[in-house]
Design a protein around this motif. Structure first.
Motif, PDB file in Angstrom:
ATOM      1  N   TYR A 220       1.687  -5.553  -3.054  1.00  0.00           N
ATOM      2  CA  TYR A 220       2.341  -4.307  -3.840  1.00  0.00           C
ATOM      3  C   TYR A 220       3.657  -4.660  -4.390  1.00  0.00           C
ATOM      4  CZ  TYR A 220      -1.059  -0.726  -1.689  1.00  0.00           C
ATOM      5  OH  TYR A 220      -2.093  -0.092  -1.540  1.00  0.00           O
TER       6      TYR A 220
ATOM      7  N   GLU B 153       0.359   7.567   2.680  1.00  0.00           N
ATOM      8  CA  GLU B 153      -0.332   7.513   3.793  1.00  0.00           C
ATOM      9  C   GLU B 153      -0.141   6.219   4.466  1.00  0.00           C
ATOM     10  OE1 GLU B 153      -4.430   8.108   3.520  1.00  0.00           O
ATOM     11  OE2 GLU B 153      -4.061  10.375   2.590  1.00  0.00           O
ATOM     12  N   THR B 154      -0.104   5.113   3.605  1.00  0.00           N
ATOM     13  CA  THR B 154       0.192   3.647   3.956  1.00  0.00           C
ATOM     14  C   THR B 154       1.500   3.543   4.811  1.00  0.00           C
ATOM     15  OG1 THR B 154      -1.332   3.002   2.438  1.00  0.00           O
ATOM     16  CG2 THR B 154      -0.047   1.250   3.393  1.00  0.00           C
TER      17      THR B 154
ATOM     18  N   THR C  25       3.120   5.634   6.061  1.00  0.00           N
ATOM     19  CA  THR C  25       3.157   6.201   7.563  1.00  0.00           C
ATOM     20  C   THR C  25       2.543   5.573   8.756  1.00  0.00           C
ATOM     21  OG1 THR C  25       3.190   8.573   6.337  1.00  0.00           O
ATOM     22  CG2 THR C  25       3.000   8.592   8.922  1.00  0.00           C
ATOM     23  N   SER C  26       1.358   4.965   8.185  1.00  0.00           N
ATOM     24  CA  SER C  26       0.624   4.256   8.953  1.00  0.00           C
ATOM     25  C   SER C  26       1.369   2.977   9.389  1.00  0.00           C
ATOM     26  CB  SER C  26      -0.991   3.800   8.404  1.00  0.00           C
ATOM     27  OG  SER C  26      -0.803   2.615   7.776  1.00  0.00           O
ATOM     28  N   MET C  27       2.388   2.487   8.513  1.00  0.00           N
ATOM     29  CA  MET C  27       3.093   1.277   8.882  1.00  0.00           C
ATOM     30  C   MET C  27       4.399   1.498   9.766  1.00  0.00           C
ATOM     31  SD  MET C  27       4.102  -0.225   5.121  1.00  0.00           S
ATOM     32  CE  MET C  27       5.460   0.439   4.295  1.00  0.00           C
ATOM     33  N   GLY C  28       4.545   2.968  10.107  1.00  0.00           N
ATOM     34  CA  GLY C  28       5.629   3.103  10.898  1.00  0.00           C
ATOM     35  C   GLY C  28       6.889   3.523   9.989  1.00  0.00           C
ATOM     36  N   LYS C  29       6.671   3.771   8.785  1.00  0.00           N
ATOM     37  CA  LYS C  29       7.744   4.080   7.877  1.00  0.00           C
ATOM     38  C   LYS C  29       8.886   2.771   7.737  1.00  0.00           C
ATOM     39  CE  LYS C  29       7.240   8.936   7.961  1.00  0.00           C
ATOM     40  NZ  LYS C  29       7.817  10.190   8.224  1.00  0.00           N
TER      41      LYS C  29
ATOM     42  N   SER D  35       5.029  -5.675   7.432  1.00  0.00           N
ATOM     43  CA  SER D  35       3.988  -6.004   6.397  1.00  0.00           C
ATOM     44  C   SER D  35       4.472  -7.060   5.304  1.00  0.00           C
ATOM     45  CB  SER D  35       3.579  -4.488   5.617  1.00  0.00           C
ATOM     46  OG  SER D  35       3.275  -3.759   6.586  1.00  0.00           O
TER      47      SER D  35
ATOM     48  N   LYS E 193       2.836  -8.494   1.796  1.00  0.00           N
ATOM     49  CA  LYS E 193       2.022  -7.442   1.543  1.00  0.00           C
ATOM     50  C   LYS E 193       3.008  -6.885   0.405  1.00  0.00           C
ATOM     51  CE  LYS E 193      -1.629  -7.645   4.061  1.00  0.00           C
ATOM     52  NZ  LYS E 193      -2.926  -7.986   3.688  1.00  0.00           N
TER      53      LYS E 193
ATOM     54  N   SER F 297       2.433  12.558  -1.979  1.00  0.00           N
ATOM     55  CA  SER F 297       0.867  12.337  -1.683  1.00  0.00           C
ATOM     56  C   SER F 297       0.394  13.019  -2.711  1.00  0.00           C
ATOM     57  CB  SER F 297       0.747  12.664  -0.279  1.00  0.00           C
ATOM     58  OG  SER F 297       1.209  14.110  -0.007  1.00  0.00           O
TER      59      SER F 297
END
Lengths: 315, 444
Positions: free
Chosen positions: B206, B270-271, B273-277, B282, B287, B424
């Motif tokens: 990204y 979503e991503t 949140t899934s990486m712990g904000k 990453s 990434k 979102s």
């Protein structure tokens, strides 16, 4: 199934029966003083850490107490606010979703594990391994799963990609987050629950299974006709304890999603915590805890009544 | 029946165990009136303040006990009467502490000792003044925001450091900033974001990281953009009574971010949140090409093993200037301090050039005392870190002070779900209208 298969645990009921037969008559009065002495440490803890805060919390629920200010009596205002608070109802629904998934899966798997432990293996190692996740701190369990579920670099998603499945934001997706949190806690508690049920299985006299086998009943039939009915009181206790605990889900949410995305994981305990300790609305937060207390008390009461937990079919 | 009793007993014992644990939470308050208890929350800053404390004790004979503790413990400690004498304060919460009479008015001390408030960077001390104009904290450091980028990815994309320093942004087409981010985004097939056939659903890198939905000040995430549009958080600062979250410039900025996500140039919420904000790990795995971060994160990013890091200032916006929030920490004295006079001596020492020079030499934060700023730049330079991307905001005068108002905790709690929903894609930016009305109703 012979007694030798599970010597340590299986002998206990037999011993208890002999003890009951030859029970010496005692005057019950003499027991009172030592009994009180033994209860004392627990009673002090109960009074200081449960009853006193509970009463104080009940009082605060009728006040506008902000964490560091004075408490002014506001009557039922907080309760009226609560009934029209969309986030409160949302929190109840989210919590309910969690409890249904968590308890449903956990109880079924635990029951299966317990029966397998009783009928197939007597290995202490297996029992120990089952209990292992329970011995790890909740926050650690939550964080490790959280990292493994990272959508970009988590090992679970790398594994999924390897077999051609799209990586998922397990904790970040509004649809997946509650099931994910519920299953993480199933992983942690299932061994413990299985052991409780396993202990219950040990109280079922092995003769019943032998008789059933002679009458031509298979494992499945024996399970539904003997195991389940006789396990009922134990299952009732286990369910009351685990459901009450499940409603109080907090730590896993607090260290992972913190209520988000939007309000998808804003479970009732986290909402209460957020109101009290981040936003200082202690009075209103107390109101929500009173509501939660009433809900849990009702749930437990009906469970115990419906499952006749205080009666056994063994006598 | 025996088993039921057994389980009940077990449960009782377990419950008691929990109760005992709760009772054991100890306080770090020494209760010794001759020792000052000092709490700070940033573990990276313990050594330098310990060094300050040692000098301070040598000079004055007053002992200081430093504890590193989570911010959340503080309110609990205040309620239970175990609060420290002095603690590192948080701008978002100091007004609450003043309202609830938890921290001491420093103005009488400042006046008595004729302390020179001009020694601090302009504006730093101002936001710590309460409605009555009295100071409740002495500044000790400051921070700004810059772009941290993955040098290898930027090189591969053909951008020079000079080009990275001159990026421009606007909310309509994103300017050269969006072009760079698009070019830096790469899908799984190796196609870049500005090429035809870029697969936005299968992105490998990204261009820009999204860490959270940017509720509140959004100091690191969106403030570097919306503050260049002329937008301000509130009608006046400090102590504004009207927020501007429904203004066009704010909405346009957020809408631009949403578009970046839809184009696949930024990751989804979503991503995030899934990486712990937190994009750190990453980013370390390659990434992300860019991330906007505060200077306090530099030491964490430089510690990443597998990536080489570059710094660029935030882009120039429609105002023709860059923008960054200018924020800093201060120390506050609690009203429960056993010896406020001695506590003041310690606070004054931490706000002095002597202590801040020492702190600056560790190269973790920028000192609030202007005199010490050269030393901190040298300390950073010694580690090979060029801090000019951060300091340019101060030199060019493009810093903005964070809004100080009442009700901040409540505003943040209501802002976050709205921003989550917008980013979102569940709601449009017009959802901010109702939110802003709700916020402004709190001030009536």
């Amino acid at each position: 199934m012979s007694m030798a298969a599970a010597p340590a645990l299986a002998e206990q009921p037999a011993r208890a029966q002999t003890a009951r037969k030859g029970k010496p008559t005692k005057a019950p009065k003499n027991d009172l003083k030592p009994a009180l002495l033994f209860i004392l440490p627990a009673a002090i803890g109960f009074l200081v850490f449960f009853i006193y805060p509970a009463i104080k919390g009940f009082y605060y629920s009728f006040t506008d107490f902000e964490l560091l200010g004075d408490a002014n009596w506001v009557g039922l205002e907080n309760y009226q606010t609560m009934l029209s608070d969309e986030l409160f109802w949302n929190a109840l629904w989210v919590t309910l979703e969690y409890v249904v998934i968590n308890i449903g899966v956990q109880t079924l798997v635990a029951l299966l594990l317990a029966v397998l432990m009783q009928r197939l293996t007597t290995s202490l190692l297996v029992r120990g391994v089952l209990l292992l996740p329970y011995l790890i701190a909740n926050v650690v369990v939550a964080l490790v799963w959280y990292w493994m579920c990272n959508q970009l670099i988590g090992i679970i998603n790398i594994g999924l990609e390897a077999i051609g499945v799209e990586p998922q934001a397990f904790f970040g997706s509004p649809v997946l987050s509650i099931p994910t949190i519920a299953l993480v806690n199933v992983w942690r508690y299932v061994g413990y629950t299985a052991l409780l049920i396993f202990a219950g299985l040990q109280t079922i006299p092995p003769q019943l299974y032998e008789a059933a086998a002679i009458d031509g009943a298979g494992e499945v039939k024996a399970f539904f006709k003997i195991t389940l009915p006789l396990l009922r009181p134990v299952l009732a206790m286990v369910l009351v304890v685990t459901i009450t605990g499940s409603f109080q889900i907090f730590d896993t949410v607090a260290v992972t999603t913190a209520g988000g995305p939007v309000n998808a994981t804003r479970v009732i305990y986290y909402y209460i915590y957020d109101l009290a300790f981040n936003r200082y609305h202690f009075g209103y937060a107390s109101t929500l805890t009173v509501a939660l207390f009433l809900i849990l008390a009702l749930v437990s009461f009906f469970q115990l009544k419906l499952m006749r937990a205080d009666q056994t079919d063994l006598d | 029946m025996r088993l039921n009793q057994k389980i009940t007993a077990l449960v009782g014992i377990a419950a008691l165990g929990v109760a005992n644990l709760a009772g054991c939470s100890s306080s770090s308050n020494t209760g010794d009136p001759d020792t000052i208890d000092y709490w700070l929350w940033d573990a990276n800053q313990v050594p330098q303040y310990q060094a300050c404390a040692d000098d301070f004790t040598k000079e004055t004979g007053i002992k200081v006990k430093i504890s590193q503790t989570a911010w959340n413990n503080l309110t609990t400690a205040m309620v239970s009467g175990t609060a420290p004498d002095v603690f590192t304060d948080h701008l978002n919460y100091f007004a609450d502490f003043v309202n609830k009479k938890q921290i001491v008015d420093l103005q009488p001390y400042i006046d008595r000792d004729k302390l020179d408030m001009g020694q601090y960077y302009k504006g730093l001390a101002d936001v710590w003044k309460f409605k009555d104009g009295h100071s409740y904290g002495l500044p000790k450091d400051w921070d700004t925001i810059a772009i941290i980028y993955n040098k290898k990815l930027v090189d591969e994309a053909g951008y020079s450091a000079d080009e990275m320093n001159k990026l421009t942004w606007n909310p309509t087409d994103g300017g050269t900033y969006e072009k760079a981010i698009a070019h830096l985004s790469v899908d799984k097939n190796g196609k870049r974001g500005d090429e035809a056939g870029f697969d936005k659903d299968n992105v490998a890198v990204y261009g820009l990281a999204l860490e959270d939905s940017g509720a509140g000040f959004s100091q690191e995430q969106f403030a570097p953009y919306f503050l260049t549009t002329g937008w301000t958080y509130t009608d006046k600062n400090p102590w504004g009574t009207k927020y501007n979250f429904s203004d066009k410039n704010y909405k346009d900025t957020i809408a631009w971010v949403r578009k970046m996500i839809e184009k696949g140039y930024m990751n989804t919420l979503e991503t995030a949140t899934s990486m712990g904000k937190n994009a750190l790990e990453s980013f370390g795995a390659g990434k992300f090409a860019l991330v906007t971060k505060g200077d306090w994160m530099v030491s964490s990013y430089t510690a990443l093993k597998d990536v080489e890091i570059g710094y660029a200032p935030t882009p120039i916006g429609p105002s023709g200037q860059r923008a960054s929030l200018f924020n800093g920490l201060t120390d506050a004295i609690t009203t429960s301090a056993e010896n406020p006079d001695k506590a003041w001596e310690w606070v004054k020492y931490m706000g002095s050039a002597a202590c801040q020079t020492k702190v600056a030499s560790y190269g973790v934060v920028f000192p609030a005392v202007q005199e010490a700023s050269d030393i901190s730049q040298e300390a950073w330079a010694k580690e090979g870190i060029d801090t000019s991307a951060f300091t340019v905001q101060v030199e060019d005068g493009t810093t903005h002070l964070p809004p100080i108002t009442d009700h901040y905790a409540d505003i943040l709690a209501k802002h976050q779900p709205v921003m989550d929903a917008i980013l979102s894609g569940q709601q449009s930016v017009d959802a901010l209208d109702a939110f802003n009305d709700e916020v402004n109703a709190m001030f009536k």
